[in-house]
Design a protein around this motif. Structure first.
Motif, PDB file in Angstrom:
ATOM      1  N   ASP A 244     -61.817 -34.670  86.665  1.00 31.70           N
ATOM      2  CA  ASP A 244     -61.296 -35.139  87.969  1.00 31.70           C
ATOM      3  C   ASP A 244     -60.418 -35.994  87.611  1.00 31.70           C
ATOM      4  O   ASP A 244     -59.312 -36.204  88.293  1.00 31.70           O
ATOM      5  CB  ASP A 244     -62.366 -35.239  88.759  1.00 31.70           C
ATOM      6  CG  ASP A 244     -63.251 -34.343  89.342  1.00 31.70           C
ATOM      7  OD1 ASP A 244     -62.892 -33.131  89.000  1.00 31.70           O
ATOM      8  OD2 ASP A 244     -64.193 -34.591  89.968  1.00 31.70           O
ATOM      9  N   ILE A 247     -57.310 -34.434  86.396  1.00 33.26           N
ATOM     10  CA  ILE A 247     -56.282 -33.919  87.224  1.00 33.26           C
ATOM     11  C   ILE A 247     -55.570 -34.941  88.055  1.00 33.26           C
ATOM     12  O   ILE A 247     -54.423 -34.726  88.058  1.00 33.26           O
ATOM     13  CB  ILE A 247     -57.078 -33.125  88.167  1.00 33.26           C
ATOM     14  CG1 ILE A 247     -57.622 -31.912  87.494  1.00 33.26           C
ATOM     15  CG2 ILE A 247     -56.384 -32.884  89.658  1.00 33.26           C
ATOM     16  CD1 ILE A 247     -56.907 -30.815  87.088  1.00 33.26           C
ATOM     17  N   ASP A 248     -56.094 -35.948  88.329  1.00 30.74           N
ATOM     18  CA  ASP A 248     -55.524 -37.174  89.073  1.00 30.74           C
ATOM     19  C   ASP A 248     -54.378 -37.533  88.290  1.00 30.74           C
ATOM     20  O   ASP A 248     -53.205 -37.926  88.645  1.00 30.74           O
ATOM     21  CB  ASP A 248     -56.158 -38.172  89.516  1.00 30.74           C
ATOM     22  CG  ASP A 248     -57.330 -37.978  90.613  1.00 30.74           C
ATOM     23  OD1 ASP A 248     -56.990 -36.915  91.303  1.00 30.74           O
ATOM     24  OD2 ASP A 248     -58.131 -38.627  91.016  1.00 30.74           O
ATOM     25  N   ALA A 251     -51.235 -35.265  87.759  1.00 31.91           N
ATOM     26  CA  ALA A 251     -50.522 -35.182  89.049  1.00 31.91           C
ATOM     27  C   ALA A 251     -49.590 -36.454  89.055  1.00 31.91           C
ATOM     28  O   ALA A 251     -48.363 -36.439  89.519  1.00 31.91           O
ATOM     29  CB  ALA A 251     -51.378 -35.082  90.277  1.00 31.91           C
ATOM     30  N   VAL A 266     -53.196 -31.612  81.905  1.00 34.52           N
ATOM     31  CA  VAL A 266     -53.688 -30.355  82.452  1.00 34.52           C
ATOM     32  C   VAL A 266     -54.493 -29.449  81.414  1.00 34.52           C
ATOM     33  O   VAL A 266     -55.680 -28.936  81.715  1.00 34.52           O
ATOM     34  CB  VAL A 266     -52.577 -29.539  83.223  1.00 34.52           C
ATOM     35  CG1 VAL A 266     -53.070 -28.238  83.627  1.00 34.52           C
ATOM     36  CG2 VAL A 266     -51.931 -30.232  84.279  1.00 34.52           C
ATOM     37  N   SER A 276     -60.566 -24.155  86.037  1.00 32.98           N
ATOM     38  CA  SER A 276     -60.221 -25.082  86.896  1.00 32.98           C
ATOM     39  C   SER A 276     -59.221 -24.731  87.937  1.00 32.98           C
ATOM     40  O   SER A 276     -58.010 -24.560  87.630  1.00 32.98           O
ATOM     41  CB  SER A 276     -59.965 -26.471  86.332  1.00 32.98           C
ATOM     42  OG  SER A 276     -59.393 -27.377  87.018  1.00 32.98           O
ATOM     43  N   GLN A 278     -57.934 -26.875  90.381  1.00 32.66           N
ATOM     44  CA  GLN A 278     -56.597 -27.564  90.258  1.00 32.66           C
ATOM     45  C   GLN A 278     -55.749 -27.681  89.195  1.00 32.66           C
ATOM     46  O   GLN A 278     -54.678 -27.937  89.146  1.00 32.66           O
ATOM     47  CB  GLN A 278     -57.353 -29.025  90.319  1.00 32.66           C
ATOM     48  CG  GLN A 278     -58.275 -29.272  91.523  1.00 32.66           C
ATOM     49  CD  GLN A 278     -59.645 -29.090  91.214  1.00 32.66           C
ATOM     50  OE1 GLN A 278     -60.036 -28.177  90.401  1.00 32.66           O
ATOM     51  NE2 GLN A 278     -60.607 -30.070  91.738  1.00 32.66           N
ATOM     52  N   TYR A 281     -53.410 -24.583  89.692  1.00 31.78           N
ATOM     53  CA  TYR A 281     -52.414 -24.961  90.438  1.00 31.78           C
ATOM     54  C   TYR A 281     -51.338 -26.032  90.022  1.00 31.78           C
ATOM     55  O   TYR A 281     -50.018 -25.733  90.267  1.00 31.78           O
ATOM     56  CB  TYR A 281     -53.183 -25.877  91.673  1.00 31.78           C
ATOM     57  CG  TYR A 281     -51.995 -26.737  92.729  1.00 31.78           C
ATOM     58  CD1 TYR A 281     -51.249 -25.814  93.384  1.00 31.78           C
ATOM     59  CD2 TYR A 281     -52.191 -27.991  92.759  1.00 31.78           C
ATOM     60  CE1 TYR A 281     -50.362 -26.682  94.363  1.00 31.78           C
ATOM     61  CE2 TYR A 281     -51.200 -28.621  93.551  1.00 31.78           C
ATOM     62  CZ  TYR A 281     -50.394 -27.980  94.253  1.00 31.78           C
ATOM     63  OH  TYR A 281     -49.373 -28.648  94.868  1.00 31.78           O
ATOM     64  N   LEU A 282     -51.699 -27.108  89.109  1.00 28.97           N
ATOM     65  CA  LEU A 282     -50.695 -27.967  88.639  1.00 28.97           C
ATOM     66  C   LEU A 282     -49.976 -27.054  87.395  1.00 28.97           C
ATOM     67  O   LEU A 282     -48.782 -27.484  87.536  1.00 28.97           O
ATOM     68  CB  LEU A 282     -51.604 -29.113  87.661  1.00 28.97           C
ATOM     69  CG  LEU A 282     -51.982 -30.254  88.854  1.00 28.97           C
ATOM     70  CD1 LEU A 282     -52.874 -31.320  88.043  1.00 28.97           C
ATOM     71  CD2 LEU A 282     -51.023 -30.793  89.840  1.00 28.97           C
ATOM     72  N   ALA A 303     -55.814 -19.118  90.516  1.00 32.32           N
ATOM     73  CA  ALA A 303     -56.612 -19.861  91.044  1.00 32.32           C
ATOM     74  C   ALA A 303     -57.566 -19.423  92.247  1.00 32.32           C
ATOM     75  O   ALA A 303     -58.300 -19.951  92.527  1.00 32.32           O
ATOM     76  CB  ALA A 303     -55.697 -21.168  91.789  1.00 32.32           C
ATOM     77  N   VAL A 307     -57.699 -22.405  96.175  1.00 33.51           N
ATOM     78  CA  VAL A 307     -56.570 -23.374  96.572  1.00 33.51           C
ATOM     79  C   VAL A 307     -56.348 -22.802  98.004  1.00 33.51           C
ATOM     80  O   VAL A 307     -55.227 -23.561  98.642  1.00 33.51           O
ATOM     81  CB  VAL A 307     -55.503 -22.985  95.883  1.00 33.51           C
ATOM     82  CG1 VAL A 307     -55.577 -23.822  94.377  1.00 33.51           C
ATOM     83  CG2 VAL A 307     -54.838 -21.716  95.583  1.00 33.51           C
ATOM     84  N   VAL A 310     -55.218 -25.661 100.700  1.00 32.93           N
ATOM     85  CA  VAL A 310     -54.775 -26.767 100.252  1.00 32.93           C
ATOM     86  C   VAL A 310     -53.347 -26.908 100.523  1.00 32.93           C
ATOM     87  O   VAL A 310     -52.620 -26.153 100.246  1.00 32.93           O
ATOM     88  CB  VAL A 310     -55.065 -26.929  98.682  1.00 32.93           C
ATOM     89  CG1 VAL A 310     -54.466 -28.248  98.303  1.00 32.93           C
ATOM     90  CG2 VAL A 310     -56.600 -26.565  98.445  1.00 32.93           C
TER      91      VAL A 310
END
Length: 651
Positions: A244, A247-248, A251, A266, A276, A278, A281-282, A303, A307, A310
């Motif tokens: 997590d 991921i933050d 981003a 990522v 994952s 997320q 998505y990234l 994903a 997602v 989202v």
């Protein structure tokens, strides 16, 4: 010392120390019947406890997994593994490990707080509350923390705070309680409270990955991207494969324009958690930014349903639909997004475009009109509104929006007017006048209706009742701005910026300070924001214009070139800015090239026409420049800069 086979788990639950845990493992292991390799299992659990205590949670999980592999039937090892899963946010795996722990002899009465945590991570707030209520007295602190988080998840923030605030007051040294309190306050919009809780969490335990991550999250909101990165990096230095946090971090890197570092983060996140959502998505975002929509679509599909709904994924998916020529499909997600985020102007623009391409012009106008009616609406928004009106036969209305699109004048940045009627908003705000969630839309509606005095009175009340909520301070600034009191508006915006310095707050603060004659302070606020958010297109646009006005030509060229890298070669304002900047720098060839490109896209925009004409003049071609400058003056006869250019060339 008295030990039992499960007592070492208290080291993970706040009961026993690490040395006691290790000693008890030795006793427990010696008292048990040998299995596949009990010695390896004991060693693995001792190492897992040590790594967990040091904040190396991913390594702790690996050690616990090795111990479980060596002795799958040892209930205590399964319980330790469950605790590491919980620390890393994997509630499903934790629940499975707890089931195996009980099967292996772990006392189920000692697992209620762990089961509560697992249920919370899986989105089962009622189940979490029920399990937390069964926690043994010695684990009551853990159980109460989970109960508070579950209550907040259900929307009862007051009850959650009533549990945690007295708890941290009694025992300020428990970092996990501060983290939970900070997360709840942040979710409720109390950024001052969240910032204070994050700082207290770091003081209580400066090595915990959770405290460092919360501090990073609050730093990003309070100051910006650049300030947050060292805190994310500190958390990852403690646990390099915390999914997590990665991921933050990824981003934040991406928003900072550091795409290479984002991709590395990522990939690490995908290593930590294969599949994952997320992470996929990234990766899709990266592919889309690189101009590869096919890859972006392919990765986003991986994903799956994770997602769905989202906001970022809805926006990305709709953009890909439009790029692939499927506007009707794009409207599905965009309608949902605008319904959930009515102030998301980007979503409204995309939806209007998709509806226009789907031959639903009236719907397109209905969606774009709230954005187009704003004084600061950009030329693209205004053009979309005009094209929609043209399609439904209202050419007179379309001409109004086209005239505004061609005008060089833009109004000030303001709050987004709500769609609901004033009466409905007043009825919703009346029972709880201090609640920002209902008061802010009502105040904005009052200001939009021209009732500045009533809007200001209501804004003062909500700001006084919520001193830590940036939204309350913002609406107070909006009310002062609507009452034409820019200095007081700037003070309120500055109060909001102290805890949430985002793009909307920055634009309002800079505008209010400039209107109040505080040009130096406005420039400082803009520079500070851009330092923290180096890829912000609005901040770069404003910076480039101010650099040109100040005669800092070299910096203006660099700023507009940076903008071109970000937005491409078809942004009229950027091309015109480059023409003016290169002309001021005495570089005629690039100035005229950019001026011509801008003019080809927007030949009726007076700023574009003037920029092209002035570039030709500075390049030594006054004959070609004069007709263009006359045209610009006819399009914007009141613009002093255009008039000055024409006067100089006409001689």
């Amino acid at each position: 010392m008295t030990c039992n086979p499960d007592r070492p788990l208290r080291a993970l639950l706040g009961g026993a120390g690490l040395a006691l845990a290790a000693a008890c493992i030795a006793v427990a292991g010696g008292a048990r019947v040998a299995k596949a390799d009990p010695a390896d299992a004991r060693t693995g659990i001792a190492e897992a406890l040590g790594q967990f205590q040091a904040g190396h949670w991913s390594v702790a999980r690996q050690r616990a997994q090795a111990a479980v592999a060596a002795d799958p039937g040892w209930g205590f090892a399964q319980a330790v593994l469950a605790r590491t899963h919980l620390a890393l946010g994997d509630g499903l795996a934790a629940q499975a490990a707890l089931d195996r722990a009980v099967e292996g002899g772990f006392d189920p009465a000692r697992a209620h707080q762990l089961r509560a945590h697992a249920r919370l991570l899986q989105g089962d707030a009622p189940g979490a509350i029920a399990e937390a209520g069964k926690a043994a007295p010695r684990y009551a602190g853990y159980g109460n923390r989970i109960r508070a988080q579950a209550l907040a998840r259900q929307g009862d923030v007051v009850a959650a705070l009533a549990i945690l605030e007295p708890t941290v007051a009694r025992d300020p040294g428990r970092a996990a309680d501060w983290v939970a309190l900070g997360q709840i306050r942040m979710g409720a919009g109390d950024m001052v409270g969240a910032i204070n809780a994050a700082a207290a969490a770091v003081r209580a335990d400066p090595t915990s990955p959770d405290t460092l991550r919360l501090r990073a999250q609050t730093m990003r909101i309070q100051y910006g991207l650049t300030a947050a990165l060292p805190w994310f990096e500190a958390a990852l230095a403690r646990d390099p494969y915390a999914h997590d946090t990665l991921i933050d971090y990824a981003a934040t890197l991406g928003d900072s324009g550091r795409t290479g570092a984002m991709l590395d983060a990522v990939r690490r996140a995908m290593t930590a958690r294969p599949g994952s959502v997320q992470g996929y998505y990234l990766q899709a975002v990266l592919a889309a930014r690189a101009g590869d929509p096919a890859t972006a679509r392919s990765v986003l599909q991986k994903a799956g349903g994770g997602v769905q709904g989202v906001p970022g994924a809805l926006l990305l998916g709709a953009s890909l639909d439009l790029a692939e020529g499927a506007p009707a499909q794009a409207t599905v997600g965009l309608r949902e997004l605008v319904a959930r985020q009515p102030t998301n102007i980007t979503a409204r623009k995309l939806l209007a475009l998709a509806l226009l391409r789907s031959d639903a012009a009236r719907d397109a106008f209905d969606y774009i009109r709230p954005a187009a009616d704003r004084a600061d609406a950009d030329s693209y928004t205004l053009t979309l509104a005009a094209r929609a009106l043209e399609r439904i036969g209202d050419r007179a209305g379309a001409a109004v929006f086209l005239d505004r699109a061609a005008s060089p004048v833009r109004g000030r940045s303001t709050a987004f007017a709500p769609d609901e009627s004033l009466g409905l908003l007043a009825a919703a705000a009346r029972p709880t006048p201090g609640d920002p969630a209902v008061a802010v839309p009502y105040i904005r509606a009052l200001a939009s209706a021209g009732d500045a005095a009533e809007a200001l009175a209501a804004a003062r009340a909500v700001a006084a009742a919520n001193p830590g909520a940036p939204a309350a301070q913002l609406v107070l600034g909006d009310a002062y701005a609507a009452a034409n009191r820019p200095a007081e508006a700037a003070t309120a915006y500055a109060a909001a910026a102290a805890s949430r310095f985002d793009e909307a707050t920055m634009l309002r603060l800079v505008d209010a300070r400039a209107r109040a004659g505080q040009r130096r302070e406005a420039s400082a606020a803009l520079s500070l924001y851009l330092a923290q958010n180096p890829s912000s297109v609005p901040a770069l646009r404003l910076t480039g214009e101010w650099q040109l006005a100040a005669g800092d030509v070299a910096s203006a060229v660099a700023t507009f070139e940076r903008l071109r890298d970000l937005v491409g070669d078809r942004d009229v304002a950027v091309l015109a800015g480059l023409a003016r900047a290169y002309a001021a720098a005495g570089q005629g060839d690039p100035a005229t090239s950019f001026g011509a490109a801008a003019y080809a896209l927007a030949p009726a925009n007076p700023l574009v026409v003037d920029a092209y004409g002035w570039a030709l003049y500075r390049a030594g071609n006054p004959g070609a420049a004069l007709p263009l400058l006359r045209k610009a003056a006819s399009l914007a006869p009141a613009d002093p800069a255009i008039a000055a250019h024409l006067a100089e060339v006409a001689g």
